[in-house]
Design an enzyme around this catalytic site. Sequence first.
Site, PDB file in Angstrom:
ATOM      1  N   ASP A 158     -39.276  24.901  10.472  1.00 40.21           N
ATOM      2  CA  ASP A 158     -39.115  26.163  11.218  1.00 40.21           C
ATOM      3  C   ASP A 158     -39.528  27.390  10.413  1.00 40.21           C
ATOM      4  O   ASP A 158     -39.000  28.485  10.621  1.00 40.21           O
ATOM      5  CB  ASP A 158     -37.656  26.334  11.698  1.00 40.21           C
ATOM      6  N   LYS A 188     -44.768  27.761  11.244  1.00 44.16           N
ATOM      7  CA  LYS A 188     -46.073  27.062  11.200  1.00 44.16           C
ATOM      8  C   LYS A 188     -46.890  27.313  12.471  1.00 44.16           C
ATOM      9  O   LYS A 188     -48.088  27.587  12.417  1.00 44.16           O
ATOM     10  CB  LYS A 188     -45.852  25.547  11.003  1.00 44.16           C
ATOM     11  N   GLY A 207     -40.674  21.855  16.851  1.00 43.49           N
ATOM     12  CA  GLY A 207     -40.753  22.911  17.862  1.00 43.49           C
ATOM     13  C   GLY A 207     -41.519  24.042  17.219  1.00 43.49           C
ATOM     14  O   GLY A 207     -41.008  24.691  16.313  1.00 43.49           O
ATOM     15  N   HIS A 208     -42.758  24.227  17.623  1.00 42.91           N
ATOM     16  CA  HIS A 208     -43.609  25.247  17.010  1.00 42.91           C
ATOM     17  C   HIS A 208     -43.802  26.400  17.992  1.00 42.91           C
ATOM     18  O   HIS A 208     -44.328  26.209  19.089  1.00 42.91           O
ATOM     19  CB  HIS A 208     -44.960  24.631  16.599  1.00 42.91           C
ATOM     20  N   GLN A 240     -42.203  19.837  10.462  1.00 44.13           N
ATOM     21  CA  GLN A 240     -41.041  19.854   9.563  1.00 44.13           C
ATOM     22  C   GLN A 240     -41.397  20.591   8.266  1.00 44.13           C
ATOM     23  O   GLN A 240     -42.259  21.456   8.291  1.00 44.13           O
ATOM     24  CB  GLN A 240     -40.537  18.419   9.280  1.00 44.13           C
TER      25      GLN A 240
HETATM   26  P1  GDP Z   1     -42.216  26.246  13.113  1.00 47.67           P
HETATM   27  O1  GDP Z   1     -41.465  25.045  13.527  1.00 47.67           O
HETATM   28  O2  GDP Z   1     -42.529  26.263  11.652  1.00 47.67           O
HETATM   29  O3  GDP Z   1     -43.455  26.484  13.940  1.00 47.67           O
HETATM   30  O4  GDP Z   1     -41.258  27.499  13.372  1.00 47.67           O
HETATM   31  P2  GDP Z   1     -40.328  27.729  14.680  1.00 47.67           P
HETATM   32  O5  GDP Z   1     -41.185  28.151  15.791  1.00 47.67           O
HETATM   33  O6  GDP Z   1     -39.423  26.588  14.896  1.00 47.67           O
HETATM   34  O7  GDP Z   1     -39.406  28.900  14.163  1.00 47.67           O
HETATM   35  C1  GDP Z   1     -39.903  30.113  13.732  1.00 47.67           C
HETATM   36  C2  GDP Z   1     -39.271  31.219  14.601  1.00 47.67           C
HETATM   37  O8  GDP Z   1     -39.478  32.467  13.996  1.00 47.67           O
HETATM   38  C3  GDP Z   1     -39.914  31.328  15.963  1.00 47.67           C
HETATM   39  O9  GDP Z   1     -38.958  31.762  16.882  1.00 47.67           O
HETATM   40  C4  GDP Z   1     -40.987  32.386  15.747  1.00 47.67           C
HETATM   41  O10 GDP Z   1     -41.332  33.063  16.948  1.00 47.67           O
HETATM   42  C5  GDP Z   1     -40.296  33.296  14.798  1.00 47.67           C
HETATM   43  N1  GDP Z   1     -41.158  34.006  13.837  1.00 47.67           N
HETATM   44  C6  GDP Z   1     -42.279  33.574  13.217  1.00 47.67           C
HETATM   45  N2  GDP Z   1     -42.703  34.488  12.332  1.00 47.67           N
HETATM   46  C7  GDP Z   1     -41.832  35.517  12.383  1.00 47.67           C
HETATM   47  C8  GDP Z   1     -41.700  36.757  11.678  1.00 47.67           C
HETATM   48  O11 GDP Z   1     -42.484  37.097  10.794  1.00 47.67           O
HETATM   49  N3  GDP Z   1     -40.638  37.559  12.014  1.00 47.67           N
HETATM   50  C9  GDP Z   1     -39.729  37.212  12.970  1.00 47.67           C
HETATM   51  N4  GDP Z   1     -38.740  38.048  13.221  1.00 47.67           N
HETATM   52  N5  GDP Z   1     -39.826  36.049  13.650  1.00 47.67           N
HETATM   53  C10 GDP Z   1     -40.847  35.211  13.346  1.00 47.67           C
HETATM   54  P1  IMO Z   2     -40.543  21.882  12.873  1.00 47.40           P
HETATM   55  O1  IMO Z   2     -41.874  21.197  12.902  1.00 47.40           O
HETATM   56  C1  IMO Z   2     -36.403  21.856  11.495  1.00 47.40           C
HETATM   57  C2  IMO Z   2     -34.435  17.970  11.108  1.00 47.40           C
HETATM   58  C3  IMO Z   2     -33.308  17.641  12.065  1.00 47.40           C
HETATM   59  C4  IMO Z   2     -32.485  16.708  11.210  1.00 47.40           C
HETATM   60  C5  IMO Z   2     -33.540  15.945  10.422  1.00 47.40           C
HETATM   61  C6  IMO Z   2     -33.914  14.597  11.042  1.00 47.40           C
HETATM   62  O2  IMO Z   2     -40.217  22.650  14.099  1.00 47.40           O
HETATM   63  O3  IMO Z   2     -40.369  22.653  11.613  1.00 47.40           O
HETATM   64  P2  IMO Z   2     -35.207  13.775  13.200  1.00 47.40           P
HETATM   65  O4  IMO Z   2     -35.178  14.240  14.613  1.00 47.40           O
HETATM   66  O5  IMO Z   2     -36.543  13.883  12.563  1.00 47.40           O
HETATM   67  O6  IMO Z   2     -34.589  12.424  13.052  1.00 47.40           O
HETATM   68  O7  IMO Z   2     -34.231  14.776  12.410  1.00 47.40           O
HETATM   69  O8  IMO Z   2     -34.680  16.778  10.396  1.00 47.40           O
HETATM   70  N1  IMO Z   2     -35.703  18.356  11.761  1.00 47.40           N
HETATM   71  C7  IMO Z   2     -36.186  19.608  11.780  1.00 47.40           C
HETATM   72  N2  IMO Z   2     -35.653  20.759  11.347  1.00 47.40           N
HETATM   73  N3  IMO Z   2     -37.628  21.856  12.029  1.00 47.40           N
HETATM   74  C8  IMO Z   2     -38.205  20.707  12.461  1.00 47.40           C
HETATM   75  O9  IMO Z   2     -39.493  20.649  12.872  1.00 47.40           O
HETATM   76  C9  IMO Z   2     -37.454  19.512  12.388  1.00 47.40           C
HETATM   77  N4  IMO Z   2     -37.679  18.231  12.727  1.00 47.40           N
HETATM   78  C10 IMO Z   2     -36.621  17.537  12.341  1.00 47.40           C
HETATM   79  O10 IMO Z   2     -32.609  18.794  12.442  1.00 47.40           O
HETATM   80  O11 IMO Z   2     -31.731  17.451  10.279  1.00 47.40           O
HETATM   81 MG    MG Z   3     -39.687  24.552  14.549  1.00 48.54          MG
END
Ligand code: GDP
Ligand code: IMO
Ligand code: MG
Length: 423
Positions: free
Chosen positions: A13, A16, A40-41, A224
Amino acid sequence: MAVDLLLGLQWGDEGKGKIVDVLTKNYDIIARFQGGPNAGHTLEFDGIKHVLHTIPSGIFHKNALNIVGNGVVIDPVIFKKELDNLEQFKIDIKSKLVISRKAHLILPTHRLLDAASEAAKGKAKIGSTLKGIGPTYMDKTGRNGMRIGDLELDNWEKKYRALANKHEAMIAFYNVDIQYDLKELEDEFMKAVKALKQLTFIDSEEYLYQAQKAGKKILAEGAQGSLLDVDFGTYPFVTSSNTTAAGACTGLGVSPGQIGRVFGIFKAYATRVGSGPFPTELFDEDGATMGRVGNEFGATTGRPRRCGWIDLVALKYAVQINGVTDLMMMKADVLSGFKNIKICTAYTYKGETISHLPYNIESENVTPIYTEMKGWAKDLTKMSSEEELPENLMDYIKFLEAELEVPIKIVSVGPDRTQTIHR
Ligand code: GDP
Ligand code: IMO
Ligand code: MG
């Protein structure tokens, strides 16, 4: 032409999805190399927020081809939902999205097995997203799995049945209370498989080889983060794939010599969702503020993310394992307003000060040692160049660069595509 990699350096998270979307204009191909719908991207532009789970984050760009690589595990049901969500955006999916025949399939019973395994673990549960990731990779390495390419065979349903039956026996073995209606789940699965079969399946390693020879620019998208890597993460509280740079080689079939830049993404602080050690975790008002301002809720499960200060011991380890060439710091805007900012630079471990990640980082073993820097009050979200950034933030950036020995090339100051400062 080299293949560039983009991967998360913390517990996932990091942002990415946003950065892949920002960088896609420089690439011909975006290829996901591991993980599955546990990811979840999030991408934001034109006032719309999109969340992708399996589909690569280059999908909104006209000119890029998106490949779901062999290292990915695919749940047709979730994949179909993603396709349905994209329908309104009039993307030519058929020509822009292809799937590796060698990617493994998540069956409905894999999801049930995930739930049974977690229930049986009780308090020791991993905190899995319950998407069937662990059981599917277990079947892959156990040589029992089903692959996308199997769906092209006449007898795939027979193979499916045998595996699902075996899973049912395994679920019973766990002896936990899992309620399910397999018939209903399978109806949904079969419908989704039909939708999936409308897409093009390819031998992606061969495709990528030829694309490289033809001079195409390729970006590999990780899921991840490094601390969730099955080998190098906080085992057993990890996911079941190699989230680190090596995973791109096995997850796409590109050789180590073909890897070019390695983009490492991290948040200006740290978060984790699910169970497992997190040395710099905060249980106070500062942690709550990060969670609130950063809107730290899982993009896949909606669970609140645990928050804490940046951990340079863990981050250095991730930079090292991945051979990061360029850093990208996300969510700097979330730290605006903190009077002081803490940076963990070492741990106390068995009475000694150490600066490497030890085997066990449970809180009873390590205590973070912090350096404090002055915070900044200014709102960053409308800034668009380095010159506008507050001096104290620049000091923070320079401190991190000196410690990590890699330049920070992007500073992200908000979730939108445009809130991105290139240095
Ligand atoms: P990912 O899994 O690495 O793609 O990241 P996620 O989407 O799960 O989580 C990142 C969260 O932070 C999302 O809700 C993005 O919209 C948000 N986000 C990304 N970059 C920034 C930033 O620079 N500032 C803020 N406030 N939110 C951001
Ligand atoms: P992105 O790509 C954050 C965490 C879960 C749990 C552990 C194992 O959005 O960064 P699993 O479902 O793989 O058996 O879970 O890994 N986890 C993540 N945490 N971002 C993710 O993906 C994750 N994918 C799995 O919360 O602790
Ligand atoms: Mg994510």
